[in-house]
Design an enzyme around this catalytic site. Structure first.
Site, PDB file in Angstrom:
ATOM      1  N   CYS A 132       0.810  -1.212   0.000  1.00 28.74           N
ATOM      2  CA  CYS A 132       0.000   0.000   0.000  1.00 28.74           C
ATOM      3  C   CYS A 132       0.850   1.271   0.000  1.00 28.74           C
ATOM      4  CB  CYS A 132      -0.975  -0.012   1.171  1.00 28.74           C
ATOM      5  SG  CYS A 132      -0.242  -0.538   2.718  1.00 28.74           S
ATOM      6  N   TYR A 133       2.071   1.182   0.491  1.00 32.22           N
ATOM      7  CA  TYR A 133       3.000   2.324   0.487  1.00 32.22           C
ATOM      8  C   TYR A 133       4.285   1.876  -0.203  1.00 32.22           C
ATOM      9  CZ  TYR A 133       0.136   4.724   4.030  1.00 32.22           C
ATOM     10  OH  TYR A 133      -0.855   5.358   4.714  1.00 32.22           O
TER      11      TYR A 133
END
Lengths: 386, 135
Positions: A132-133
């Site tokens: 997600c990051y």
């Protein structure tokens, strides 16, 4: 007839421009002339001030998200590491954290001052990357305008009273109380005495959680007791009651603050600290409160401590009052020793008067605490358990 | 009688000249050496307090300048940046000759440059980096 006032009544008078506000210095001759009861009747608010090194300070910063986004795991601002173990783009920048390239001469306090002054700050962050990051590193510049929040949040500020530091050894020592010359060549102290917030309300009758204060040039709040909070009466000296260990945790919007009232400091051989200006308004609700705000430098005692002793409990060399300290010379064991403050009395006075002016203009209303600070605290040592 | 504090900067060419001797002997000046830093054959600096009549001091300093020694007055050598200063007073007690004091009414700093011997104590004591000494 004893006078009693409420916060509401005082705020109404402030709004109407009828409130009588004086500083903690100005109240002294008023009480001397008119007496406690009459002064209580006439004066609504007394403003206090202090401006000195307060090491337990720092800022919470939210940078906003980059694209692609990064979950920052290690963060540096102008080469000063900020603690990044909070979500993705929040950090806590401690005032005393030192630069990894400039060493002791630059630290978190300088980053805070530069940020307030509107300067560009270099941000570097690294991460292991997640689904997600995905991003693993970023290098860019931030300013106070570019970031979402910059909140000054200081766990321990505005120490009620502090030691006078001397050095009885044969060598010069470098401490958080400044440079101490050998053979008691100088004595350093760091309190605004009769102007100091917590010496004017030593029993915390009005200062509590929720109290609105002057903080670094902006309006801030007291959010908790400060760490190492110890409000109990310590002892009596020369017939005076000595309170020493009160502290405050405070919060405020860094973006609204001014470098006139919040500045980085560097103590050679020790490191970096933050000079912070704090002013607390004290509502005169009754004559007992007035009795405490009328306190004078000659009534406030502090302990002379030998900082050459490198242990937790340092030897005491006696007690002295702030009138003696401010006159510039004290006598210890028959020796005349020049004194230096580390906190600025001129700035403390400026803050008390600025707060007074803001209240008179109706820009600053008094906030009644939503909860009192504790009556007792503990000051425990750290034990080494094997 | 006039009192002046001066800094002489010597180069490798003129470091051997007996300047102090000449100032006393030839120009009849009262000379007090406050600080001296020399490296043999390389040059150095000398901080002096001179006492004498105005023409005596002028002629003496002209003589020193003719030798190629740079002459500066001490007032210019201690730089106090009032804008950076917050009047805390950390420099007061550490000052070895009582140059710096806090005004008893305003509690703002005052510098009496006359008394300064450029010891540098105030420079390292200032938490704001507001005092600089070029010696």
């Amino acid at each position: 007839m004893t006078v009693k006032k409420t916060y509401k009544e005082i705020n109404e008078r402030i709004k109407k421009g009828e409130a009588v506000v004086v500083s903690a210095e100005e109240i002294i001759p008023i009480v001397e002339k008119k007496g406690i009861e009459k002064a209580t009747e006439e004066v609504d608010v007394v403003t206090t001030g202090t401006f000195g090194p307060m090491c337990s300070s720092g800022a919470i910063i939210n940078f906003g998200h980059s694209d692609p986004p990064i979950r920052m795991q290690k963060v540096w601002l102008n080469d000063v590491e900020a603690y990044a173990g909070l979500a993705a783009v929040d950090v806590y920048l401690g005032a005393t954290q030192l630069s990894e390239s400039k060493g002791m001469a630059y630290g978190g306090a300088h980053v805070i001052e530069d940020l307030i002054s509107g300067k560009k700050i270099k941000l570097k962050a690294i991460s292991q990357g997640t689904d997600c990051y995905p991003r693993r590193e970023i290098e860019t510049y931030i300013t106070k305008e570019s970031i979402n929040q910059a909140i000054l949040f200081n766990p321990r500020n505005s120490y009620q009273n502090y030691n006078v530091a001397v050095n009885t050894s044969h060598r010069k020592i470098y401490t958080y109380m400044g440079i101490l010359l050998p053979e008691m060549g100088n004595a350093n102290y760091s309190t605004s005495g009769q102007l100091s917030p917590l010496l004017n309300d030593p029993k915390f009758m009005t200062i509590g959680i929720g109290t609105r204060i002057f903080l670094g040039g902006a309006q801030g709040y007291i959010v908790w007791e400060g760490t190492q909070f110890y409000p109990q009466l310590l002892k009596t000296e020369g017939g005076k009651r000595i309170y020493k260990g009160g502290t405050l945790a405070v919060i405020g919007n860094l973006k609204e603050m001014s470098p006139d009232f919040i500045r980085a400091a560097f103590f050679k051989g020790y490191g970096v600290s933050l000079l912070i200006g704090i002013g607390v308004p004290i509502p005169i609700l009754n004559s007992e409160i007035m009795k405490y705000v009328a306190v004078k430098d000659e009534d406030i005692y502090t302990e002379i401590v030998d900082y050459s002793f490198p242990r937790l409990k340092k030897p005491s060399l006696g007690w002295v009052n702030y009138k003696q300290l401010r006159e510039g010379m004290i006598n210890i064991r028959g020796k005349d020793i020049p004194t230096s403050p580390l906190s600025s009395y001129a700035k403390a006075r400026e803050i008390a008067l600025k707060l007074k002016a803001e209240i008179l203009k109706g820009n600053f209303l008094l906030q009644e605490p939503i909860q009192k600070l504790p009556k007792k605290g503990e000051f425990k040592p750290l034990l080494e358990i094997r | 009688m006039l009192k002046k504090k001066v800094i002489f900067t010597f180069s490798s060419e003129n470091v051997e000249k007996p300047v102090t001797y000449q100032l006393i002997k030839k120009y009849d000046l009262w000379v007090n050496i406050l600080q001296a830093k020399f490296k043999p054959n390389l040059g150095g600096k000398l901080v002096l307090e001179l006492k004498g009549s105005k023409p005596q001091i002028k002629e003496g300093l002209d003589f020193v300048r003719q030798l190629g020694v740079k002459v500066e007055f001490l007032e210019q050598e201690v730089i106090w940046d009032e804008k950076k200063c917050v009047d805390c007073g950390a420099c007061v007690a550490i000052c070895s000759t009582g140059v710096i004091s806090l005004d008893k009414i305003t509690y703002k700093l005052k510098f009496d440059y006359e008394k300064c011997i450029v010891c540098g104590n105030c420079v390292e004591a200032c938490p704001l980096g507001a005092i600089k000494v070029t010696f």
